[in-house]
Design a protein around this motif. Sequence first.
Motif, PDB file in Angstrom:
ATOM      1  N   ARG A 104       0.832  -1.207   0.000  1.00 34.05           N
ATOM      2  CA  ARG A 104       0.000   0.000   0.000  1.00 34.05           C
ATOM      3  C   ARG A 104       0.870   1.262   0.000  1.00 34.05           C
ATOM      4  N   LEU A 105       2.031   1.167   0.598  1.00 36.14           N
ATOM      5  CA  LEU A 105       2.953   2.297   0.538  1.00 36.14           C
ATOM      6  C   LEU A 105       3.373   2.573  -0.902  1.00 36.14           C
ATOM      7  N   MET A 106       3.551   1.516  -1.688  1.00 32.83           N
ATOM      8  CA  MET A 106       3.883   1.700  -3.100  1.00 32.83           C
ATOM      9  C   MET A 106       2.767   2.456  -3.829  1.00 32.83           C
ATOM     10  N   TYR A 107       1.505   2.143  -3.514  1.00 28.29           N
ATOM     11  CA  TYR A 107       0.382   2.858  -4.121  1.00 28.29           C
ATOM     12  C   TYR A 107       0.415   4.342  -3.743  1.00 28.29           C
ATOM     13  N   VAL A 108       0.754   4.631  -2.505  1.00 31.82           N
ATOM     14  CA  VAL A 108       0.869   6.032  -2.073  1.00 31.82           C
ATOM     15  C   VAL A 108       1.965   6.731  -2.870  1.00 31.82           C
ATOM     16  N   MET A 109       3.124   6.102  -2.983  1.00 29.99           N
ATOM     17  CA  MET A 109       4.239   6.705  -3.714  1.00 29.99           C
ATOM     18  C   MET A 109       3.843   7.013  -5.156  1.00 29.99           C
ATOM     19  N   ALA A 110       3.028   6.148  -5.748  1.00 32.38           N
ATOM     20  CA  ALA A 110       2.627   6.323  -7.145  1.00 32.38           C
ATOM     21  C   ALA A 110       1.729   7.528  -7.351  1.00 32.38           C
ATOM     22  N   ALA A 111       1.178   8.099  -6.294  1.00 31.41           N
ATOM     23  CA  ALA A 111       0.330   9.285  -6.397  1.00 31.41           C
ATOM     24  C   ALA A 111       1.098  10.562  -6.099  1.00 31.41           C
ATOM     25  N   THR A 112       2.428  10.474  -6.016  1.00 30.04           N
ATOM     26  CA  THR A 112       3.244  11.652  -5.740  1.00 30.04           C
ATOM     27  C   THR A 112       4.117  11.996  -6.934  1.00 30.04           C
ATOM     28  N   GLU A 113       4.566  13.225  -6.952  1.00 34.00           N
ATOM     29  CA  GLU A 113       5.574  13.654  -7.919  1.00 34.00           C
ATOM     30  C   GLU A 113       6.958  13.201  -7.459  1.00 34.00           C
ATOM     31  N   SER A 114       7.153  13.258  -6.157  1.00 35.77           N
ATOM     32  CA  SER A 114       8.418  12.887  -5.535  1.00 35.77           C
ATOM     33  C   SER A 114       8.127  12.660  -4.065  1.00 35.77           C
ATOM     34  N   ALA A 115       8.814  11.685  -3.468  1.00 38.04           N
ATOM     35  CA  ALA A 115       8.516  11.385  -2.064  1.00 38.04           C
ATOM     36  C   ALA A 115       9.618  10.568  -1.417  1.00 38.04           C
ATOM     37  N   ASN A 116       9.670  10.660  -0.092  1.00 39.43           N
ATOM     38  CA  ASN A 116      10.486   9.802   0.761  1.00 39.43           C
ATOM     39  C   ASN A 116       9.562   9.161   1.780  1.00 39.43           C
ATOM     40  N   ALA A 117       9.779   7.893   2.074  1.00 36.72           N
ATOM     41  CA  ALA A 117       8.959   7.217   3.074  1.00 36.72           C
ATOM     42  C   ALA A 117       9.805   6.212   3.831  1.00 36.72           C
ATOM     43  N   MET A 118       9.506   6.052   5.128  1.00 35.77           N
ATOM     44  CA  MET A 118      10.164   5.035   5.942  1.00 35.77           C
ATOM     45  C   MET A 118       9.131   4.369   6.830  1.00 35.77           C
ATOM     46  N   LEU A 119       9.117   3.049   6.764  1.00 31.31           N
ATOM     47  CA  LEU A 119       8.204   2.238   7.557  1.00 31.31           C
ATOM     48  C   LEU A 119       9.004   1.406   8.551  1.00 31.31           C
ATOM     49  N   SER A 120       8.588   1.432   9.821  1.00 38.18           N
ATOM     50  CA  SER A 120       9.184   0.592  10.852  1.00 38.18           C
ATOM     51  C   SER A 120       8.044  -0.042  11.647  1.00 38.18           C
ATOM     52  N   PRO A 121       8.344  -0.952  12.564  1.00 37.58           N
ATOM     53  CA  PRO A 121       7.266  -1.546  13.357  1.00 37.58           C
ATOM     54  C   PRO A 121       6.541  -0.555  14.257  1.00 37.58           C
ATOM     55  N   THR A 122       7.098   0.635  14.451  1.00 34.22           N
ATOM     56  CA  THR A 122       6.474   1.607  15.350  1.00 34.22           C
ATOM     57  C   THR A 122       6.034   2.893  14.673  1.00 34.22           C
ATOM     58  N   ALA A 123       6.474   3.140  13.439  1.00 38.37           N
ATOM     59  CA  ALA A 123       6.171   4.431  12.816  1.00 38.37           C
ATOM     60  C   ALA A 123       6.238   4.329  11.300  1.00 38.37           C
ATOM     61  N   LEU A 124       5.466   5.192  10.648  1.00 36.65           N
ATOM     62  CA  LEU A 124       5.528   5.372   9.206  1.00 36.65           C
ATOM     63  C   LEU A 124       5.564   6.866   8.934  1.00 36.65           C
ATOM     64  N   THR A 125       6.574   7.308   8.210  1.00 36.51           N
ATOM     65  CA  THR A 125       6.668   8.716   7.830  1.00 36.51           C
ATOM     66  C   THR A 125       6.699   8.808   6.311  1.00 36.51           C
ATOM     67  N   ILE A 126       5.949   9.751   5.791  1.00 36.83           N
ATOM     68  CA  ILE A 126       5.896   9.995   4.352  1.00 36.83           C
ATOM     69  C   ILE A 126       6.011  11.500   4.142  1.00 36.83           C
ATOM     70  N   ALA A 127       6.908  11.906   3.277  1.00 40.88           N
ATOM     71  CA  ALA A 127       7.052  13.318   2.942  1.00 40.88           C
ATOM     72  C   ALA A 127       7.142  13.432   1.430  1.00 40.88           C
ATOM     73  N   GLY A 128       6.398  14.370   0.859  1.00 39.87           N
ATOM     74  CA  GLY A 128       6.445  14.454  -0.590  1.00 39.87           C
ATOM     75  C   GLY A 128       5.688  15.618  -1.178  1.00 39.87           C
ATOM     76  N   ILE A 129       5.627  15.616  -2.494  1.00 42.94           N
ATOM     77  CA  ILE A 129       4.897  16.614  -3.270  1.00 42.94           C
ATOM     78  C   ILE A 129       3.917  15.893  -4.175  1.00 42.94           C
ATOM     79  N   THR A 130       2.734  16.447  -4.317  1.00 43.94           N
ATOM     80  CA  THR A 130       1.730  15.852  -5.192  1.00 43.94           C
ATOM     81  C   THR A 130       1.015  16.926  -5.986  1.00 43.94           C
ATOM     82  N   ALA A 131       0.580  16.552  -7.167  1.00 46.27           N
ATOM     83  CA  ALA A 131      -0.298  17.411  -7.957  1.00 46.27           C
ATOM     84  C   ALA A 131      -1.718  16.872  -7.951  1.00 46.27           C
ATOM     85  N   ALA A 132      -1.940  15.762  -7.227  1.00 45.81           N
ATOM     86  CA  ALA A 132      -3.268  15.136  -7.152  1.00 45.81           C
ATOM     87  C   ALA A 132      -3.599  14.843  -5.698  1.00 45.81           C
TER      88      ALA A 132
END
Length: 285
Positions: A104-132
């Motif tokens: 599902r994180l891959m689906y999120v990335m596909a809706a961005t122009e550019s992004a960074n994401a990190m998933l761990s057992p305790t946290a998920l952070t996503i930072a990016g730019i989107t036009a949609a």
Amino acid sequence: MTFPSRRFGAALTLLLIGVLISATLDPGDPTEEIVSSFEPASAPIEFTARLGRGTLSLSGTTVSTAHEAALTALATEHFGHQHLLTDFRPGVAIPQQWQTQTYRLMYVMAATESANAMLSPTALTIAGITAAPQNLEQRVSFLAESLPADVSLSANITTVADSGSLATLCTQAFGAMDTRGIGFEESSNALKTSSRPMLDRLSEFAFDCPQAVLIITGHSDASGNPDANVALSRRRAQAVADYLIGNGIPAAQLQVVGRGGAMPIADNTTAVGRDRNRRIEISLQ
């Protein structure tokens, strides 16, 4: 951008505008959850994804070779025109829904122009730019459904309509940065260890704003020969450039200048003052 789902960060993170990727949100997942049969790995359990500059990088913990194959297939399906880099490693004691979360994180990335994401057992952070933003909002909510209640989720997203907006955001972001933490050992172009966090943040900025040219100006204290100080200050500026290049920033995005001790900001008669004068100043062209 405000999301209706739980625990989202409020800060806006500036990243590179790339090529807009269109992808359809699949309500299911590519494969069923698979129990790992790998031997223990020493690295921590985490999964990172980075999209920008025509490259999609995926790295971190996977459950099985089937999991890795599914991630690669998703990358081909939704990011086919991006260069794919992978660095997967096996893990044990994987949290439930780990595969689902990575898909599902891959689906999120596909809706961005550019992004960074990190998933761990305790946290998920996503930072990016989107036009949609609406499309991205739905996908982040879909991803949130697969996270346990004790996993924090921070999605810091900026909506940008065009490259002109990105240039403005880059200028604003650079103006908010403090590069005074870059320092050197006395009579040396060796970077102080304390400089690295600032240089890493500067690398992220340069990566996310590829149109920005950074002018790196080195300064020395007034000790020694003035001509030698000019050469030393340029070597210091080059040391900063080399660090950024080592982090993947193109050399063409960097300009190096040496000013020697001609522009002090502190008293050269004291050790503290000389230390302050051995510095780097960075500006945008």
